[in-house]
Design a protein around this motif. Structure first.
Motif, PDB file in Angstrom:
ATOM      1  N   SER A  11       0.830  -1.208   0.000  1.00 48.88           N
ATOM      2  CA  SER A  11       0.000   0.000   0.000  1.00 48.88           C
ATOM      3  C   SER A  11       0.862   1.255   0.000  1.00 48.88           C
ATOM      4  N   LEU A  12       1.951   1.224   0.768  1.00 53.69           N
ATOM      5  CA  LEU A  12       2.860   2.371   0.814  1.00 53.69           C
ATOM      6  C   LEU A  12       3.496   2.611  -0.546  1.00 53.69           C
ATOM      7  N   ARG A  13       3.960   1.550  -1.194  1.00 51.92           N
ATOM      8  CA  ARG A  13       4.598   1.712  -2.502  1.00 51.92           C
ATOM      9  C   ARG A  13       3.599   2.110  -3.576  1.00 51.92           C
ATOM     10  N   ASP A  14       2.367   1.597  -3.475  1.00 51.75           N
ATOM     11  CA  ASP A  14       1.321   2.026  -4.413  1.00 51.75           C
ATOM     12  C   ASP A  14       1.120   3.532  -4.320  1.00 51.75           C
ATOM     13  N   CYS A  15       1.094   4.025  -3.090  1.00 55.61           N
ATOM     14  CA  CYS A  15       0.857   5.452  -2.859  1.00 55.61           C
ATOM     15  C   CYS A  15       2.028   6.294  -3.368  1.00 55.61           C
ATOM     16  N   LEU A  16       3.249   5.845  -3.086  1.00 59.85           N
ATOM     17  CA  LEU A  16       4.429   6.625  -3.459  1.00 59.85           C
ATOM     18  C   LEU A  16       4.686   6.608  -4.962  1.00 59.85           C
ATOM     19  N   SER A  17       4.456   5.462  -5.597  1.00 57.02           N
ATOM     20  CA  SER A  17       4.778   5.339  -7.022  1.00 57.02           C
ATOM     21  C   SER A  17       3.602   5.650  -7.935  1.00 57.02           C
ATOM     22  N   GLU A  18       2.387   5.638  -7.353  1.00 61.60           N
ATOM     23  CA  GLU A  18       1.153   5.805  -8.131  1.00 61.60           C
ATOM     24  C   GLU A  18       0.999   4.703  -9.181  1.00 61.60           C
ATOM     25  N   ARG A  36       0.428   0.254  -9.502  1.00 61.97           N
ATOM     26  CA  ARG A  36       0.130  -0.977  -8.791  1.00 61.97           C
ATOM     27  C   ARG A  36       1.336  -1.898  -8.826  1.00 61.97           C
ATOM     28  N   ILE A  37       1.312  -2.899  -7.947  1.00 69.12           N
ATOM     29  CA  ILE A  37       2.425  -3.831  -7.887  1.00 69.12           C
ATOM     30  C   ILE A  37       2.587  -4.580  -9.210  1.00 69.12           C
ATOM     31  N   GLU A  38       1.466  -4.913  -9.872  1.00 69.56           N
ATOM     32  CA  GLU A  38       1.555  -5.613 -11.160  1.00 69.56           C
ATOM     33  C   GLU A  38       2.263  -4.743 -12.195  1.00 69.56           C
ATOM     34  N   GLU A  39       1.997  -3.448 -12.152  1.00 69.38           N
ATOM     35  CA  GLU A  39       2.629  -2.536 -13.100  1.00 69.38           C
ATOM     36  C   GLU A  39       4.117  -2.375 -12.791  1.00 69.38           C
ATOM     37  N   ARG A  40       4.467  -2.349 -11.513  1.00 66.11           N
ATOM     38  CA  ARG A  40       5.877  -2.278 -11.152  1.00 66.11           C
ATOM     39  C   ARG A  40       6.598  -3.566 -11.535  1.00 66.11           C
ATOM     40  N   HIS A  74      11.822 -13.984  -9.191  1.00 68.01           N
ATOM     41  CA  HIS A  74      12.907 -13.211  -8.574  1.00 68.01           C
ATOM     42  C   HIS A  74      12.373 -11.889  -8.018  1.00 68.01           C
ATOM     43  N   TRP A  75      11.492 -11.242  -8.770  1.00 70.39           N
ATOM     44  CA  TRP A  75      10.876  -9.994  -8.318  1.00 70.39           C
ATOM     45  C   TRP A  75      10.124 -10.213  -7.003  1.00 70.39           C
ATOM     46  N   SER A  76       9.346 -11.300  -6.957  1.00 70.61           N
ATOM     47  CA  SER A  76       8.533 -11.566  -5.775  1.00 70.61           C
ATOM     48  C   SER A  76       9.401 -11.894  -4.561  1.00 70.61           C
ATOM     49  N   SER A  77      10.498 -12.611  -4.777  1.00 70.65           N
ATOM     50  CA  SER A  77      11.354 -13.023  -3.656  1.00 70.65           C
ATOM     51  C   SER A  77      12.244 -11.901  -3.155  1.00 70.65           C
ATOM     52  N   HIS A  78      12.736 -11.054  -4.067  1.00 71.27           N
ATOM     53  CA  HIS A  78      13.754 -10.083  -3.702  1.00 71.27           C
ATOM     54  C   HIS A  78      13.289  -8.633  -3.722  1.00 71.27           C
ATOM     55  N   CYS A  79      12.126  -8.373  -4.329  1.00 68.52           N
ATOM     56  CA  CYS A  79      11.656  -6.986  -4.424  1.00 68.52           C
ATOM     57  C   CYS A  79      10.346  -6.789  -3.671  1.00 68.52           C
ATOM     58  N   GLU A  80       9.249  -7.260  -4.260  1.00 66.98           N
ATOM     59  CA  GLU A  80       7.930  -7.118  -3.640  1.00 66.98           C
ATOM     60  C   GLU A  80       7.147  -8.409  -3.803  1.00 66.98           C
ATOM     61  N   TYR A  81       6.515  -8.846  -2.730  1.00 62.15           N
ATOM     62  CA  TYR A  81       5.761 -10.102  -2.775  1.00 62.15           C
ATOM     63  C   TYR A  81       4.571  -9.961  -3.711  1.00 62.15           C
ATOM     64  N   LEU A  82       4.494 -10.871  -4.686  1.00 62.29           N
ATOM     65  CA  LEU A  82       3.530 -10.725  -5.776  1.00 62.29           C
ATOM     66  C   LEU A  82       2.225 -11.480  -5.560  1.00 62.29           C
ATOM     67  N   THR A 110      -5.506  -4.491 -14.159  1.00 58.29           N
ATOM     68  CA  THR A 110      -4.665  -5.675 -14.053  1.00 58.29           C
ATOM     69  C   THR A 110      -4.620  -6.423 -15.375  1.00 58.29           C
ATOM     70  N   ALA A 111      -5.755  -6.458 -16.078  1.00 60.77           N
ATOM     71  CA  ALA A 111      -5.833  -7.154 -17.361  1.00 60.77           C
ATOM     72  C   ALA A 111      -4.893  -6.543 -18.400  1.00 60.77           C
ATOM     73  N   VAL A 112      -4.718  -5.223 -18.358  1.00 64.85           N
ATOM     74  CA  VAL A 112      -3.806  -4.555 -19.298  1.00 64.85           C
ATOM     75  C   VAL A 112      -2.384  -5.075 -19.107  1.00 64.85           C
ATOM     76  N   VAL A 113      -1.953  -5.185 -17.843  1.00 65.07           N
ATOM     77  CA  VAL A 113      -0.612  -5.698 -17.555  1.00 65.07           C
ATOM     78  C   VAL A 113      -0.495  -7.150 -17.992  1.00 65.07           C
ATOM     79  N   ALA A 114      -1.499  -7.957 -17.669  1.00 67.15           N
ATOM     80  CA  ALA A 114      -1.473  -9.377 -18.027  1.00 67.15           C
ATOM     81  C   ALA A 114      -1.389  -9.562 -19.540  1.00 67.15           C
ATOM     82  N   GLU A 115      -2.163  -8.782 -20.275  1.00 69.01           N
ATOM     83  CA  GLU A 115      -2.143  -8.859 -21.744  1.00 69.01           C
ATOM     84  C   GLU A 115      -0.742  -8.579 -22.281  1.00 69.01           C
TER      85      GLU A 115
END
Length: 391
Positions: A168-175, A177-181, A204-212, A268-273
């Motif tokens: 939630s903190l990173r969503d707020c700071l980066s504007e 979503r985690i999927e987009e990051r 690797h992203w989920s383990s070392h950056c942000e839990y996905l 979320t669908a845009v990122v998945a596509e």
């Protein structure tokens, strides 16, 4: 003439009070409810409470709300401490005399609302200063429980911090979503056209950056083996999310097979596509449908030319699994022998879905025990169902 219950056993012979919504019942005739109102009676004890509600409720262990206000209870019966899902307990207007009685409730991990006003304990010395929303004495009684829970559920606490608070903190700071990051990270580090490398990059992203909160490699191996074993002509996935399981399925599909995946959230669908196309899969192999599963499933045959799904993967919201499985049955979208694979059936859990699958007589069930990705101590599982056809 209004009759008041003097004993818990009186419930068996009485009709439930009508509410704003009609009470639902199971096939066995028991009530499907998480709330029990026994207020405004003359109960002075809770003898046989467990036995009685087991006769009345289909899932007594799910009780979250008990109203015992305006009765004649003089103490808090230990039976109330056996309902670990209890979050609301009304005891106001009774005859409870000792504040120490309340300490019995310290064992209930989810209790968040407790009423005591209108009891003789209000006259106990220091009650007004000790009891606000919760007295210090009661808070101290809860302290050992809190410490125990923090130790026992430390992995869940870490998960809460990583998947909710930090996210939630990173969503707020980066504007973003985690999927987009995560997608930005994949663009920088993964090889286009290589689904295996994209999946490894997401891990690797989920383990070392942000839990996905994705399926992860352990569950992913189970899913890939199942696709390779069944060689389905058509796969239906409910819940695309970041396309992790979508890429796993598409990667293992035999030539000429088709995957339809449904994602409710447009953003979320845009990122998945983008991830699906980046991996090299075109729309003839993987078609992403944006919309709620409840609305899309009835239109699959006419609008998306899906006559049958040999494999169905449930990876969206566990509370929707049962509804969507029954929709698939009702629209005859699964042939006899079709396989259903459902994720997160133990954590956060899908008890009604599992109960239905085991009891309806139309499925053979196999549970694959796993842990959460990056949190193996938190037990979860995939359930594999084999559909025998309509009953």
């Amino acid at each position: 003439m209004v009759e008041f219950w003097a004993s818990v056993t009186d419930l068996i012979s009485e009709e439930p009070r009508t509410g704003l919504r009609p009470l639902r019942h199971s096939k066995s005739g028991k009530s499907l409810t998480q709330a029990l109102w026994l207020n405004n009676n003359v109960l002075n004890e809770l003898k046989d409470f467990n036995q009685v509600i087991s006769q009345l409720l289909e899932y007594p262990g799910n009780l979250a709300w008990i109203d015992l206000s305006f009765n004649d209870l003089t103490s808090i019966d230990p039976v109330l401490t056996t309902f670990f899902n209890l979050s609301v307990l009304y005891l106001h207007g009774n005859s409870i005399q000792r504040l120490g009685e309340v300490n019995k409730l310290a064992i209930l991990p989810r209790l968040r609302s407790l009423t005591l006003h209108g009891n003789p304990i209000e006259e106990e010395k220091g009650y007004r200063t000790q009891v606000g929303t919760m007295s210090p004495a009661i808070a101290l009684a809860f302290l050992p429980l809190v410490v125990t829970l923090l130790v026992r559920y430390r992995h869940h606490f870490r998960l809460l911090v990583r998947s909710v608070l930090l996210r939630s903190l990173r969503d707020c700071l980066s504007e973003l979503r985690i999927e987009e990051r995560a997608f930005s990270y994949v663009l920088t580090h993964a090889l286009p056209g290589d689904p295996g490398h994209i999946l490894t990059t997401l891990d690797h992203w989920s383990s070392h950056c942000e839990y996905l909160s994705h399926m992860g490699p352990v569950k992913g191996q189970i899913l890939m083996r199942l696709v390779e074993e069944k060689a389905p002509a058509c796969v239906l996935e409910l819940g695309t999310y970041c396309a992790y399981s979508t890429l796993l399925i598409a990667r293992a599909l035999p030539a000429g097979s088709r995957l339809l995946t449904i994602e409710q959230d447009p953003r979320t669908a845009v990122v998945a596509e983008k991830l699906i196309r980046l991996a090299g899969f075109d729309e003839r192999t993987v078609e992403l449908i944006v919309g709620s599963t409840e609305e899309v499933i009835p239109r699959l045959r006419t609008q998306y030319q899906l006559s049958r799904a040999d494999l169905v993967v449930l990876a969206h919201r566990p509370r929707c699994y049962l509804r969507d499985l029954q929709l698939l049955e009702a629209h005859a979208l699964m042939p006899a022998g079709a396989t259903v694979l459902a994720d997160h059936v133990l954590f956060p859990g899908a008890p009604r879905f599992l109960q239905y699958a085991k009891s309806c007589g139309r499925y053979r069930c196999r549970l694959h025990h796993t842990g959460l990705p990056d949190f193996p101590a938190i037990k979860d599982g995939l359930v594999q169902l084999t559909y025998a056809g309509p009953g």
